[in-house]
Design a protein around this motif. Structure first.
Motif, PDB file in Angstrom:
ATOM      1  N   GLY A 142     -76.503 -30.572  -2.642  1.00  0.00           N
ATOM      2  CA  GLY A 142     -75.523 -29.499  -2.706  1.00  0.00           C
ATOM      3  C   GLY A 142     -74.105 -29.972  -2.934  1.00  0.00           C
ATOM      4  O   GLY A 142     -73.142 -29.215  -2.734  1.00  0.00           O
ATOM      5  N   ILE A 143     -73.944 -31.205  -3.361  1.00  0.00           N
ATOM      6  CA  ILE A 143     -72.608 -31.753  -3.641  1.00  0.00           C
ATOM      7  C   ILE A 143     -72.133 -31.266  -5.002  1.00  0.00           C
ATOM      8  O   ILE A 143     -72.916 -31.210  -5.953  1.00  0.00           O
ATOM      9  CB  ILE A 143     -72.652 -33.296  -3.582  1.00  0.00           C
ATOM     10  CG1 ILE A 143     -72.885 -33.741  -2.129  1.00  0.00           C
ATOM     11  CG2 ILE A 143     -71.364 -33.907  -4.130  1.00  0.00           C
ATOM     12  CD1 ILE A 143     -73.141 -35.223  -1.978  1.00  0.00           C
ATOM     13  N   PRO A 163     -64.928 -28.774  -9.087  1.00  0.00           N
ATOM     14  CA  PRO A 163     -63.792 -28.444  -8.218  1.00  0.00           C
ATOM     15  C   PRO A 163     -64.248 -27.980  -6.837  1.00  0.00           C
ATOM     16  O   PRO A 163     -65.254 -27.284  -6.705  1.00  0.00           O
ATOM     17  CB  PRO A 163     -63.092 -27.311  -8.977  1.00  0.00           C
ATOM     18  CG  PRO A 163     -64.194 -26.659  -9.771  1.00  0.00           C
ATOM     19  CD  PRO A 163     -65.137 -27.756 -10.140  1.00  0.00           C
ATOM     20  N   CYS A 164     -63.485 -28.381  -5.836  1.00  0.00           N
ATOM     21  CA  CYS A 164     -63.769 -28.033  -4.443  1.00  0.00           C
ATOM     22  C   CYS A 164     -62.511 -27.430  -3.821  1.00  0.00           C
ATOM     23  O   CYS A 164     -61.406 -27.920  -4.055  1.00  0.00           O
ATOM     24  CB  CYS A 164     -64.169 -29.268  -3.652  1.00  0.00           C
ATOM     25  SG  CYS A 164     -65.678 -30.085  -4.212  1.00  0.00           S
ATOM     26  N   ASP A 171     -65.126 -33.775   1.972  1.00  0.00           N
ATOM     27  CA  ASP A 171     -66.523 -33.698   2.433  1.00  0.00           C
ATOM     28  C   ASP A 171     -67.473 -34.075   1.301  1.00  0.00           C
ATOM     29  O   ASP A 171     -68.395 -34.875   1.476  1.00  0.00           O
ATOM     30  CB  ASP A 171     -66.843 -32.290   2.932  1.00  0.00           C
ATOM     31  CG  ASP A 171     -65.908 -31.810   4.030  1.00  0.00           C
ATOM     32  OD1 ASP A 171     -65.273 -32.666   4.692  1.00  0.00           O
ATOM     33  OD2 ASP A 171     -65.794 -30.590   4.220  1.00  0.00           O
ATOM     34  N   HIS A 172     -67.232 -33.492   0.133  1.00  0.00           N
ATOM     35  CA  HIS A 172     -68.122 -33.725  -1.008  1.00  0.00           C
ATOM     36  C   HIS A 172     -68.002 -35.160  -1.529  1.00  0.00           C
ATOM     37  O   HIS A 172     -69.014 -35.797  -1.838  1.00  0.00           O
ATOM     38  CB  HIS A 172     -67.826 -32.716  -2.119  1.00  0.00           C
ATOM     39  CG  HIS A 172     -68.325 -31.340  -1.819  1.00  0.00           C
ATOM     40  ND1 HIS A 172     -69.443 -30.802  -2.410  1.00  0.00           N
ATOM     41  CD2 HIS A 172     -67.865 -30.384  -0.973  1.00  0.00           C
ATOM     42  CE1 HIS A 172     -69.653 -29.577  -1.949  1.00  0.00           C
ATOM     43  NE2 HIS A 172     -68.701 -29.302  -1.075  1.00  0.00           N
ATOM     44  N   LEU A 173     -66.771 -35.678  -1.631  1.00  0.00           N
ATOM     45  CA  LEU A 173     -66.618 -37.034  -2.156  1.00  0.00           C
ATOM     46  C   LEU A 173     -67.198 -38.065  -1.189  1.00  0.00           C
ATOM     47  O   LEU A 173     -67.915 -38.979  -1.607  1.00  0.00           O
ATOM     48  CB  LEU A 173     -65.149 -37.349  -2.425  1.00  0.00           C
ATOM     49  CG  LEU A 173     -64.967 -38.743  -3.046  1.00  0.00           C
ATOM     50  CD1 LEU A 173     -65.396 -38.757  -4.502  1.00  0.00           C
ATOM     51  CD2 LEU A 173     -63.538 -39.243  -2.921  1.00  0.00           C
ATOM     52  N   ALA A 304     -60.303 -46.329  -4.154  1.00  0.00           N
ATOM     53  CA  ALA A 304     -60.432 -46.428  -2.702  1.00  0.00           C
ATOM     54  C   ALA A 304     -59.682 -45.314  -1.976  1.00  0.00           C
ATOM     55  O   ALA A 304     -59.490 -45.391  -0.765  1.00  0.00           O
ATOM     56  CB  ALA A 304     -59.918 -47.791  -2.231  1.00  0.00           C
ATOM     57  N   LEU A 305     -59.263 -44.284  -2.682  1.00  0.00           N
ATOM     58  CA  LEU A 305     -58.457 -43.230  -2.059  1.00  0.00           C
ATOM     59  C   LEU A 305     -59.190 -42.568  -0.902  1.00  0.00           C
ATOM     60  O   LEU A 305     -60.415 -42.454  -0.894  1.00  0.00           O
ATOM     61  CB  LEU A 305     -58.058 -42.166  -3.086  1.00  0.00           C
ATOM     62  CG  LEU A 305     -59.034 -41.028  -3.418  1.00  0.00           C
ATOM     63  CD1 LEU A 305     -58.314 -39.924  -4.160  1.00  0.00           C
ATOM     64  CD2 LEU A 305     -60.245 -41.483  -4.186  1.00  0.00           C
ATOM     65  N   ASP A 306     -58.420 -42.134   0.085  1.00  0.00           N
ATOM     66  CA  ASP A 306     -58.921 -41.250   1.132  1.00  0.00           C
ATOM     67  C   ASP A 306     -58.752 -39.838   0.578  1.00  0.00           C
ATOM     68  O   ASP A 306     -57.626 -39.372   0.399  1.00  0.00           O
ATOM     69  CB  ASP A 306     -58.098 -41.439   2.404  1.00  0.00           C
ATOM     70  CG  ASP A 306     -58.506 -40.487   3.532  1.00  0.00           C
ATOM     71  OD1 ASP A 306     -59.038 -39.387   3.237  1.00  0.00           O
ATOM     72  OD2 ASP A 306     -58.285 -40.825   4.696  1.00  0.00           O
ATOM     73  N   PRO A 307     -59.847 -39.129   0.267  1.00  0.00           N
ATOM     74  CA  PRO A 307     -59.710 -37.833  -0.421  1.00  0.00           C
ATOM     75  C   PRO A 307     -58.965 -36.787   0.398  1.00  0.00           C
ATOM     76  O   PRO A 307     -58.268 -35.939  -0.174  1.00  0.00           O
ATOM     77  CB  PRO A 307     -61.156 -37.413  -0.678  1.00  0.00           C
ATOM     78  CG  PRO A 307     -61.968 -38.175   0.332  1.00  0.00           C
ATOM     79  CD  PRO A 307     -61.255 -39.488   0.514  1.00  0.00           C
TER      80      PRO A 307
END
Length: 341
Positions: A142-143, A163-164, A171-173, A304-307
């Motif tokens: 469901g991602i 898109p989220c 959550d998705h990433l 490496a980003l924190d989404p």
């Protein structure tokens, strides 16, 4: 019909009891490396309470409905959407990309983006299998999986999430990263989200951030896109770059300072362009420019980003003007978002 060896794994053993099996997935101190553990409980947890980057991101998204700092309440919901282009490398045990061969190839000039059957194809079959199975697993989970592509570096791949809405981009990433790493274990592979896998080389890895609000996505939205970009252009870069880079040694600064490549922005230089990707900080995609509405892309975040922190930061900077340089306070006028284009 042939059978793939990875289909010969033991099937799941069903459980029909009254206990709940919970798989905890969490990022470690890096913000992008993942761990997991399993726990058996009597009931499904009703809520998760945490003071972390998801919490602060959610608080910023709530500011879009009512900003307690300015007292502003929009006439229409902003409805922020995010998308992230997650790049990664398949690596050896020492963290070097599997097919990296600087003696045979000049990586400043080599173009293998989207290529099939290229001579630089060592290990490509198993990497493509991992990439494709990752896509299927994410869709089954469901991602919001948008697609995948072979990237330009050796053993480098990209997939898109979104898109989220709001903080759910994280959550998705994060779950997509977890699934990728679990699948890599099955394949006997390693993957890394490090933005600079080989120090001193042209190899870099990105996590481009796409962002829009309902005003940007509506007819005439290009006006609001350019307003948001104007806020970014006139903001101090360091606070936002820190939110884009969770690594302790600021690896993204090394990526943005790399002069041997040209597909990434340059540190402390702001360049906005339409379509062009060369040294571009913020890009308006060509179809968005033609249609006059859509979204924009900030190319500064690394792989490496924190989404959560990244989504938090781009809203704070391009909507609220939290990091504006002195002399640009007029851009903080939030009533602009209630106007007609």
């Amino acid at each position: 019909m042939t059978t793939n060896k990875y289909d010969l794994l033991l099937p799941d053993i069903p459980y029909s009891g009254d206990k709940v099996i919970i798989e905890y997935v969490y990022a470690n101190h890096t913000g992008y490396e993942f761990c997991s553990k399993t726990r058996i409980v009597d009931a499904v947890p009703a809520a998760v309470e945490a003071i972390n980057t998801r919490y602060t991101c959610k608080k910023t998204m709530e500011r879009l409905n009512f900003d307690p700092i300015s007292g502003y309440r929009p006439k229409q919901p902003h409805d922020p959407w995010f998308g992230i282009e997650q790049e990664y490398f398949v690596t050896r045990d020492d963290g070097v990309p599997v097919s990296y061969d600087p003696k045979k190839y000049n990586y400043e000039k080599l173009i293998i983006y989207t290529k099939i059957g290229h001579r630089h194809d060592k290990n490509i079959g198993i990497e493509r299998e991992l990439s494709n199975r990752h896509m299927t697993a994410c869709l089954n989970a469901g991602i919001k999986f948008g697609g995948l592509v072979r990237e330009n570096g050796p053993s480098q791949w990209e997939y898109q999430i979104g898109p989220c809405p709001g903080e759910t981009i994280g959550d998705h990433l994060n779950m997509s990263r977890y699934i990728l790493q679990r699948l890599a274990e099955i394949f006997g592979l390693r993957v890394t989200f490090h933005p600079v896998p080989v120090h001193g080389s042209p190899l870099t890895s990105s996590g481009h951030l796409n962002f829009s609000t309902n005003k940007m996505r509506a007819k005439g939205g290009i006006t609001f896109i350019r307003h948001a970009i104007n806020l970014l252009a006139n903001s101090e870069q360091d606070p936002l770059l820190k939110m884009y880079d969770p690594t302790l040694n600021q690896e993204n600064n090394e990526r943005l300072s790399n002069t041997s490549g040209h597909w990434h922005p340059q540190l402390h230089k702001f360049v906005c362009d339409v379509a062009n990707k060369v040294f571009t900080t913020v890009r308006i995609p060509p179809l968005v420019n033609i249609n006059g509405y859509g979204y924009f892309e900030d190319r500064r975040p690394s792989s490496a980003l924190d989404p959560y922190a990244a989504a938090d930061g781009i809203v704070r900077s391009s909507i609220f003007g939290d990091f504006l340089n002195p002399g640009f306070d007029s851009l903080k006028d939030l009533s602009v978002w209630d106007s007609n284009p």
